[in-house]
Scaffold this motif. Structure first.
Motif, mmCIF file in Angstrom:
data_model
loop_
_atom_site.group_PDB
_atom_site.id
_atom_site.type_symbol
_atom_site.label_atom_id
_atom_site.label_comp_id
_atom_site.label_asym_id
_atom_site.label_seq_id
_atom_site.Cartn_x
_atom_site.Cartn_y
_atom_site.Cartn_z
ATOM 1 N N THR A 20 0.833 -1.209 0.000
ATOM 2 C CA THR A 20 0.000 0.000 0.000
ATOM 3 C C THR A 20 0.863 1.253 0.000
ATOM 4 O OG1 THR A 20 -1.851 -1.073 1.136
ATOM 5 C CG2 THR A 20 -1.693 1.319 1.324
ATOM 6 N N GLN A 21 1.895 1.252 0.843
ATOM 7 C CA GLN A 21 2.810 2.394 0.899
ATOM 8 C C GLN A 21 3.463 2.630 -0.459
ATOM 9 O OE1 GLN A 21 3.303 4.573 3.132
ATOM 10 N NE2 GLN A 21 5.439 5.160 3.409
ATOM 11 N N ALA A 22 3.824 1.559 -1.155
ATOM 12 C CA ALA A 22 4.437 1.682 -2.479
ATOM 13 C C ALA A 22 3.449 2.262 -3.487
ATOM 14 C CB ALA A 22 4.934 0.318 -2.945
ATOM 15 N N ILE A 23 2.201 1.826 -3.423
ATOM 16 C CA ILE A 23 1.180 2.357 -4.334
ATOM 17 C C ILE A 23 0.988 3.848 -4.093
ATOM 18 C CG2 ILE A 23 -1.260 2.258 -4.982
ATOM 19 C CD1 ILE A 23 -1.203 -0.725 -4.183
ATOM 20 N N VAL A 24 0.880 4.228 -2.825
ATOM 21 C CA VAL A 24 0.671 5.630 -2.460
ATOM 22 C C VAL A 24 1.806 6.510 -2.972
ATOM 23 C CG1 VAL A 24 0.751 7.183 -0.467
ATOM 24 C CG2 VAL A 24 -0.836 5.253 -0.477
ATOM 25 N N ASN A 25 3.036 6.043 -2.855
ATOM 26 C CA ASN A 25 4.185 6.877 -3.212
ATOM 27 C C ASN A 25 4.516 6.874 -4.694
ATOM 28 O OD1 ASN A 25 4.641 7.740 -0.604
ATOM 29 N ND2 ASN A 25 6.149 6.167 -0.138
ATOM 30 N N HIS A 81 -5.116 2.532 6.263
ATOM 31 C CA HIS A 81 -5.466 1.982 4.952
ATOM 32 C C HIS A 81 -6.772 2.561 4.413
ATOM 33 C CE1 HIS A 81 -2.327 -0.784 6.217
ATOM 34 N NE2 HIS A 81 -2.171 -1.044 4.933
ATOM 35 N N ILE A 82 -7.657 2.972 5.307
ATOM 36 C CA ILE A 82 -8.872 3.662 4.857
ATOM 37 C C ILE A 82 -8.506 5.031 4.269
ATOM 38 C CG2 ILE A 82 -11.007 4.757 5.632
ATOM 39 C CD1 ILE A 82 -11.334 2.446 7.602
ATOM 40 N N PHE A 83 -7.587 5.744 4.927
ATOM 41 C CA PHE A 83 -7.115 7.028 4.387
ATOM 42 C C PHE A 83 -6.462 6.830 3.019
ATOM 43 C CE2 PHE A 83 -7.284 8.851 8.757
ATOM 44 C CZ PHE A 83 -7.910 10.052 8.441
ATOM 45 N N ALA A 84 -5.625 5.802 2.890
ATOM 46 C CA ALA A 84 -4.965 5.539 1.606
ATOM 47 C C ALA A 84 -5.983 5.220 0.527
ATOM 48 C CB ALA A 84 -3.973 4.386 1.760
ATOM 49 N N CYS A 85 -6.970 4.392 0.880
ATOM 50 C CA CYS A 85 -8.024 4.046 -0.076
ATOM 51 C C CYS A 85 -8.796 5.286 -0.513
ATOM 52 C CB CYS A 85 -8.970 3.016 0.559
ATOM 53 S SG CYS A 85 -10.426 2.625 -0.435
#
Length: 400
Positions: A20-25, A81-85
């Motif tokens: 998830t961190q990789a997707i966000v960045n 993960h809700i914030f990232a989504c």
């Protein structure tokens, strides 16, 4: 059932957290040119999106030391993960229902909060899970950020190539599904006792008065600077060294760097039980300096690209290695320690590419003139590791 098997799904969920961190960045930067064309946003505002992402993650790193233990790890992990989504999904909606730039900025803030929380929470979570080789577990965990970065760039590039740039809104919604699934996963997995040192963990004041903590902060700052100084310029370096167009440069530069960094972390996980961690980090620092020199001064383009890849391999163990060393040296450090180390690491991640960019600009705009200055980060890392070895007696990592 052995206790470590009880937390198998906790570790698997943590791997998902780093993906998830990789997707966000990595996802949104692939769309920056599309944002410029679609919304007529100038490059200065696009740059501000990057800055806001960095500043929000820094703020979350700093603030989390005060609230994570009170709120609880599970709630914070699910919220991250809700914030990232929400941030990823919002990319396809908010710029169209709000003025485009404010809409994009809201999305960046949302997923930056998720990314900052994830960075603070995941490493101490895996560190707290029973394991026969904690340093190896940490190295394997951080390799999933690399694999997530590669997969994000590859799938996004191929998707946009196959379905056209106009399909980016569908792609954003598709990527948003992953953190949503990880959030659900974290509602079900067991959460271990998070402070192996007992009690409430060290306070910020106690950490600031501890010289080992400051050495760990220097190590992770230099790890972030060593990594990002090259990775953020890898695409431009591939384009200039090999004369390829941007799409190919993105694949040959950042992907090549990330693949070798991920390979390094898997290799480190396999050998970590048999090596002295600080000595290995010193070796990696020496190799990193050599890789910057090769990339900057080689007159053969393919050797410059190889230097970029070697840099990825050399920095692989630095960040997870620092976390493992800190956990061993300061077992009561707790959430505050990991939050402050994440803050120092993010500062290095900003300082590295900034130093390369500013020195390159001051020396005529040629990237190969600025890259050698980034060698200051692995050089300082070597010095800090040597000092740490002397203070700890040279036994940097021999615990189960």
């Amino acid at each position: 059932m052995p206790e470590k098997n009880k937390y198998r799904h906790t570790v698997l969920a943590s791997y998902g957290g780093y993906i998830t961190q990789a997707i966000v960045n990595n996802f949104a930067p692939l769309l920056f040119l599309i944002f410029q064309d679609t919304f007529s946003i100038p490059i200065q505002q696009i740059t501000l999106l990057v800055t806001i992402n960095f500043l929000v993650q820094l703020a979350v790193d700093l603030a989390s030391a005060g609230f994570v233990d009170r709120i609880g790890y599970r709630r914070c992990l699910v919220a991250a993960h809700i914030f990232a989504c929400a941030g990823l999904a919002g990319l396809s909606v908010l710029p169209f229902v709000l003025p485009p730039f404010p809409g994009l900025m809201i999305c960046v803030i949302l997923y930056a909060v998720g990314g900052g929380l994830t960075e603070v929470l995941i490493s101490p979570l895996v560190e707290a899970c029973p394991s026969d080789n904690k340093a190896g577990s940490m190295g394997l965990l951080h390799s999933f950020y690399c694999w997530g970065s590669v997969v994000t760039v590859l799938i996004s590039t191929l998707f946009l190539f196959a379905f056209g740039k106009g399909s980016w809104r569908v792609l954003a919604l598709a990527w948003a599904v992953f953190p949503a699934l990880v959030a659900v996963y974290f509602t079900r997995v067991p959460i271990p006792e998070m402070n192996s040192g007992g009690g409430k963990g060290m306070s910020v004041r106690e950490l600031f008065s501890n010289r080992i903590f400051w050495l760990m902060a220097v190590l992770i700052l230099c790890a972030g600077g060593s990594e990002l100084a090259m990775s953020q310029w890898a695409s431009a370096f591939a384009e200039s060294a090999l004369g390829v167009e941007k799409t190919v440069g993105d694949l040959m530069g950042p992907c090549f760097f990330a693949v070798l960094m991920g390979t390094s972390r898997v290799f480190y996980a396999a050998i970590s039980a048999r090596i002295d961690l600080l000595r290995y980090m010193i070796f990696c620092g020496v190799v990193c300096i050599g890789s910057y020199m090769l990339a900057a001064f080689s007159s053969i383009p393919i050797l410059s690209l190889i230097g970029c890849g070697i840099c990825g391999f050399s920095v692989g163990a630095m960040w997870p290695g620092t976390y493992s060393t800190a956990a061993a040296a300061l077992p009561g450090g707790g959430t505050a320690m990991f939050a402050l180390l994440a803050l120092a690491g993010d500062a290095g991640c900003s300082a590295g590419p900034t130093l390369v960019g500013m020195t390159s600009g001051a020396l005529g705009g040629e990237l190969n003139r600025g890259l050698p200055f980034a060698a200051v980060f692995p050089a300082v890392l070597i010095i800090a590791a040597v000092i740490t070895m002397r203070i700890t007696g040279g036994n940097s990592r021999k615990r189960e």
